[in-house]
Design an enzyme around this catalytic site. Structure first.
Site, PDB file in Angstrom:
ATOM      1  N   LYS A 128       0.998  -1.151  -0.059  1.00  0.00           N
ATOM      2  CA  LYS A 128       0.071  -0.011   0.183  1.00  0.00           C
ATOM      3  C   LYS A 128       0.926   1.265  -0.032  1.00  0.00           C
ATOM      4  O   LYS A 128       2.153   1.064   0.622  1.00  0.00           O
ATOM      5  CB  LYS A 128      -0.800  -0.013   1.420  1.00  0.00           C
ATOM      6  CG  LYS A 128      -2.045   0.924   0.970  1.00  0.00           C
ATOM      7  CD  LYS A 128      -3.118   0.099   0.372  1.00  0.00           C
ATOM      8  CE  LYS A 128      -4.435   0.979   0.143  1.00  0.00           C
ATOM      9  NZ  LYS A 128      -5.469   0.343  -0.643  1.00  0.00           N
ATOM     10  N   ASP A 168      -6.974   4.302  -4.866  1.00  0.00           N
ATOM     11  CA  ASP A 168      -7.599   3.992  -3.282  1.00  0.00           C
ATOM     12  C   ASP A 168      -8.366   5.519  -3.313  1.00  0.00           C
ATOM     13  O   ASP A 168      -8.539   6.252  -4.215  1.00  0.00           O
ATOM     14  CB  ASP A 168      -6.778   3.737  -2.152  1.00  0.00           C
ATOM     15  CG  ASP A 168      -7.372   3.187  -0.972  1.00  0.00           C
ATOM     16  OD1 ASP A 168      -8.024   2.254  -0.901  1.00  0.00           O
ATOM     17  OD2 ASP A 168      -7.325   3.869   0.053  1.00  0.00           O
TER      18      ASP A 168
END
Ligand code: NDP
Length: 449
Positions: A128, A168
């Site tokens: 991430k 995201d």
């Protein structure tokens, strides 16, 4: 509460090593509590230090992101990439641009991503990244300059066989386009497989935009069918957020026969008892990038209220929190139960505090955890990578069909994993166990790395 002394020791080390990372602690605790069910049958995990390695990222990259605003002002943001685990494939996971981004949040998201990617059955490790940059209120040119600066550094750490970022919160098609353009410019190569969520004209996959929201509804539909002999048909649904995930969850829930009556953003929420008008909300959020309040100004019979948590005062059969982490606390969970909900599917990553999940489960509600429920996004990213490798594109129907199959398989896997460990119906434990086994066995087989 963790029972195993080994797992408790690992958890204590996590707390001591990074005492301020509360979101990361929360997800590690949830997963280790699930592993309690199986740890005694696997002494090799302790012998080979598998759990210690599992909670420590392989690599964390942090970097400076300088950029210039439209008035010539200089700004310095911080960029990150947490490359958490590559035992089953190249690192894969989104980029988040939001002022709240910090290492604790990215480690929690990266850790969840390892398990989520494992559930998809596709060969993808977990990562991430992102930045504390806030795209809200910035011009297109400012967003472009930021993305170019961010990618100027990130490009040296990614690649189709190394690490494949995607979107995201705060990173959608516009940002992926600018990031991809800069990658191409700096590297001088057309490596489409380096990012997913790309535009359809330059290597993107049909259904990727819709995939997370659609997948959430496909998994919920499976859960309702197999565990309650029921469906979305005729149900009232409340969905928090109004970004990519929330909008396409709304679309699919409506297609499956439900009425969606509430949506939110970080300022407040709307209630439309007649059912949200999808074309209006898409125009407001996707075309105009305006606030959700505009909906109530434009649609008679609907209302707007300040404060995003208030959305959960609207009674519903199915709750789909699709905004951000830790939105539903114990008090909110009690309200949702009191209002008669039958199911909660976590669309955002970790939207419910552990106490909230416990309240739902004790009250007999169905609960689908985020790492299973929102895995359709990354699964379709995996399908985008496959198409890029083949230099070929599947039709909307082909990708959607594969997505539906993947979500049905994920449901079966987590349902059976819960049964096998003696916790029938507990899909939270089922998801953690089904996902962990494959990663742990790959780590064991590859030796200390
Ligand atoms: P978007 O940026 O498109 O939308 C986020 C939405 O959540 C917006 O409505 C935003 O409101 C709201 N929101 C964000 N932060 C907060 C906050 N602190 N409090 C209240 N509301 C907030 O993001 P996505 O829809 O892509 O992501 C939503 C969730 O789904 C995240 O948890 C993400 O990690 C998860 N997810 C996303 C995937 C994807 O494919 N996009 C894949 C898997 C998971 P506002 O506009 O006011 O900020």
């Amino acid at each position: 509460m963790i029972k195993s002394a080994y797992l408790q020791r690992v958890y204590n080390d996590v707390l001591t090593r990074d005492p301020n990372e509360k979101e990361f602690h929360q997800t590690v605790l949830e997963v280790l509590e699930s592993l309690d069910q199986i740890i005694d049958q696997h002494p090799e995990y302790e012998r080979r230090g598998i759990i210690e390695a599992f909670v420590e990222p392989e690599r964390i990259i942090s970097f400076r992101v300088p950029w210039v605003d439209d008035r010539g002002g200089i700004h310095i943001n911080r960029g990150y990439r947490v490359q958490f685990n590559s035992a089953i494939g190249p690192y894969k996971g989104g980029l988040r641009f939001h002022p709240t981004v910090n290492l604790s949040i990215l480690k929690f998201l990266g850790f969840e991503q390892i398990l989520k990617n494992s559930l998809t059955t596709l060969p993808m490790g977990g990562a991430k990244g992102g930045s504390d940059f806030d795209p809200k209120g910035k011009s297109d040119d400012e967003v472009m300059r930021f993305c170019q600066s961010f990618m100027t550094e990130l490009q040296r750490h990614i690649g189709q066989f190394v690490d494949v970022p995607a979107g995201d919160i705060g990173v959608g098609g516009r940002e992926i386009g600018y990031l991809f353009g800069q990658y191409r410019r700096v590297r001088g190569t057309y490596a489409a497989g380096v990012l997913t969520g790309k535009g359809l004209t330059f290597g993107g996959s049909l259904v990727r935009t819709e995939a997370t929201g659609y997948g959430i509804c496909y998994l919920t539909q499976e859960m309702l069918k197999h565990m309650r002999n029921d469906s979305f048909e005729g149900k009232t649904v409340v969905i928090s957020g109004s970004g990519n995930v929330a909008i396409f969850a709304t679309e699919k829930a409506m297609q499956l026969g439900a009425k969606v009556v509430g949506l939110s953003d970080s300022n407040g929420y709307i209630h439309d008892p007649d059912g949200i008008k999808l074309d209006v909300i898409k125009d407001i959020k996707l075309n105009r990038r305006a606030r959700i309040k505009a909906y109530a100004d434009e649609v008679p019979g609907s209302t707007y209220a300040d404060g995003f948590r208030g959305i959960w005062s609207i009674p519903c059969d199915i709750a789909l929190p699709c905004a951000t982490q830790n939105e539903i606390d114990a008090g909110t969970a009690k309200l949702i139960v009191k209002n008669g909900a039958m199911a909660v599917t976590e669309g955002a990553n970790m939207p419910c505090y552990p106490e909230a999940v416990q309240i739902f489960q004790e009250a007999g509600l169905l609960v689908a955890p985020s790492k299973a429920a929102n895995a359709g996004g990354v699964a379709t990213s995996g399908l985008e990578m496959s198409q890029n490798s083949m230099r070929y594109s599947w039709t909307f129907e082909e990708v959607d069909h594969r997505l539906k199959d993947i979500m049905a398989n994920i449901f079966q896997n987590i349902y059976h994993a819960a049964e096998e460990c003696g916790k029938p119906g507990d899909l939270v434990v089922g998801a953690n166990l089904a996902a962990f086994k494959k990663v742990a066995d790959s780590m064991l087989t590859q030796g200390l790395i």
